[in-house]
Design an enzyme around this catalytic site. Structure first.
Site, PDB file in Angstrom:
ATOM      1  N   GLY A 112       4.981   6.625  -1.542  1.00  0.00           N
ATOM      2  CA  GLY A 112       6.375   6.689  -1.958  1.00  0.00           C
ATOM      3  C   GLY A 112       6.542   7.352  -3.313  1.00  0.00           C
ATOM      4  N   PHE A 168       0.801  -1.222   0.000  1.00  0.00           N
ATOM      5  CA  PHE A 168       0.000   0.000   0.000  1.00  0.00           C
ATOM      6  C   PHE A 168       0.836   1.275   0.000  1.00  0.00           C
ATOM      7  CE2 PHE A 168       0.838  -0.081   4.535  1.00  0.00           C
ATOM      8  CZ  PHE A 168       0.723   1.235   4.953  1.00  0.00           C
ATOM      9  N   LYS A 169       2.079   1.187   0.411  1.00  0.00           N
ATOM     10  CA  LYS A 169       2.902   2.381   0.528  1.00  0.00           C
ATOM     11  C   LYS A 169       3.453   2.863  -0.817  1.00  0.00           C
ATOM     12  CE  LYS A 169       3.930   1.300   5.307  1.00  0.00           C
ATOM     13  NZ  LYS A 169       4.903   0.888   6.315  1.00  0.00           N
ATOM     14  N   ASP A 170       3.153   2.116  -1.885  1.00  0.00           N
ATOM     15  CA  ASP A 170       3.611   2.534  -3.211  1.00  0.00           C
ATOM     16  C   ASP A 170       3.092   3.913  -3.583  1.00  0.00           C
ATOM     17  OD1 ASP A 170       5.302   0.476  -4.104  1.00  0.00           O
ATOM     18  OD2 ASP A 170       3.606  -0.802  -4.590  1.00  0.00           O
ATOM     19  N   THR A 212       7.688  -0.006   3.915  1.00  0.00           N
ATOM     20  CA  THR A 212       8.017   1.388   3.620  1.00  0.00           C
ATOM     21  C   THR A 212       9.300   1.493   2.820  1.00  0.00           C
ATOM     22  OG1 THR A 212       6.907   2.252   5.588  1.00  0.00           O
ATOM     23  CG2 THR A 212       8.616   3.626   4.632  1.00  0.00           C
TER      24      THR A 212
END
Length: 433
Positions: A111, A106-108, A140
């Protein structure tokens, strides 16, 4: 738009300053002075809009005053080159699959968005070099490293706890090279996070290097995660399930759920949130007692949530004016042991043929146990189960296919720099750069 520090002891800052600095001078986290509500017509027609169109409207409310419309639109559309589908697991519980980006986590979005926004500010101001420090408990590091890979004028240093991330997670940021350096810390995630925060507070170091963070302490990293919540609502509305929505967020450093809470402040029709923890249940205990007591993190099979002092708790507290009653009215909590997480993964796979990763399992189980009559539940499935291949296979008793995106990383050669958890060693390394 101007930003203030949660500690209220630092000067107000512009968006550019908050993104470039990451952390306020008084060690607080930046918060916008205003959280803009979106008009009712947006919510009335949200089910007719694409993910990119929805995200741009939300991004414009956050960043539109500071970034030209054409630039901001390009950043959003470049960031969202993938979908996040809503998948029914049971009759009233849906999974929002956030693992279709480059690193399958989900952190794509955060980022990639931050890399492009920071790149814009660097180019605009003609800065020579910005050094990004990021601590990771799992996903992350890979999302930030891949988001910033090859971005001119930026070097990323990923700090991660030795032996406490999965092999696939580790390979996603230790095999890249170029402007990415992986630092393997002999300690926990909390130790990694402490090193990053100490670096930001060290005057000599900051005079030597331009430092910023890409953890969820940075507004450009956590705010774009609000896109997910609006898109989840849009998909629910398309199928006539948008009333009494409850969203459950597997929570570690609390950046993701904080982004959701910002969405609610902007008018997003979410009835309530559930923060689901593993054994690192600091927030759950706060809800029960009204006392926030951080403690050393405990290693679990849901390792990306192994956080003993969630940074973004400061933002949650600030958002609700420090009121335990107000926080408890909109957020409930849940906490699960490794055994309970494994049991959930196994049962859901056997009964519904839906493969959960350990973090998503925490979210799903909290909805099963906490959803009330007439409510529709959405849990965030935050990473592809194959990122935890050994754990998942051991639990379900079957092999898990590794997507090609992950296989590419696995074929790479790991390169990392070993580091103690003592700040003096980390500082000495950075001062030689």
């Amino acid at each position: 738009m101007k930003y203030y520090s949660t500690n209220k002891q630092a000067p107000e800052a512009t968006l550019e300053e908050t993104v470039v600095k990451g952390l306020a001078a008084d060690k607080g986290l930046f918060m916008p002075f205003v959280i803009k509500s979106l008009p009712q017509e947006f919510y009335d027609s949200i089910d007719t809009l694409s993910f990119q169109e929805i995200a741009y409207r939300v991004a414009d409310a956050f960043f539109g005053e500071d970034v030209p419309a054409d630039i901001l639109k390009q950043i959003v559309y470049d960031t969202l080159s993938f979908d996040v589908p809503l998948v029914g697991v049971t009759e009233n519980i849906y999974s929002l699959e956030l693992f279709h980006g480059p690193t399958l986590a989900f952190k794509d979005v955060g980022g990639r968005f931050m890399a492009r926004l920071l790149g814009y500010f660097i180019k605009k101001e003609g800065k020579k070099q910005v050094n990004v420090l990021v601590a990771t408990s799992g996903d992350t590091g890979s999302a930030v490293a891949n988001g910033f890979l090859g971005v001119e004028g930026i070097h990323v240093y990923v700090l991660y706890p030795k032996g406490k991330v999965s092999e696939i997670q580790e390979k996603q940021f230790t095999t890249l090279g170029q402007n990415i350096t992986a630092i393997e810390v002999d300690g926990t995630f909390d130790d990694c996070q402490a090193l990053v925060k100490s670096a930001f507070m060290d005057r000599e170091l900051n005079e030597h290097l331009q430092l910023t963070s890409a953890n969820s302490i940075n507004v450009a990293r956590f705010l774009p995660q609000a896109f997910y919540y609006f898109y989840a609502y849009a998909q629910l509305k398309r199928i006539g399930k948008s009333d009494n929505v409850v969203i459950c967020v597997p929570s570690g450093n609390f950046g993701n759920i904080t982004a959701g809470l910002f969405g609610k402040r902007m008018g997003l029709p979410v009835k309530r949130f559930i923060a689901s923890n593993n054994r690192n249940d600091i927030f759950f205990q706060y809800l029960n007692t009204g006392v926030y007591t951080p403690r050393p993190s405990i290693a679990t099979i849901a390792n990306a949530m192994d956080v003993g002092d969630p940074s973004n708790f400061a933002r949650v507290l600030d958002l609700y004016g420090g009121s335990h009653a107000a926080i408890s009215a909109e957020i409930s909590g849940a906490t699960y042991t490794d055994e309970q997480i494994a049991e959930t993964m196994k049962n859901v796979w056997k009964k519904d043929r839906y493969l959960l990763d350990p973090h998503g399992a925490c979210g799903y189980r909290a909805l099963v146990e906490g959803l009330q009559s007439g409510e529709t539940g959405v849990f965030l499935e935050t990473a592809h189960p194959a990122k935890f291949k050994d754990t998942v296979e051991r639990i379900i008793g079957e092999s898990v296919q590794i997507p090609e995106k992950l296989q590419t990383f696995m074929r790479g050669e790991k390169k990392s720099l070993l580091m103690s958890k003592d700040f003096v060693d980390f500082k000495n390394y950075l001062m030689k750069l």
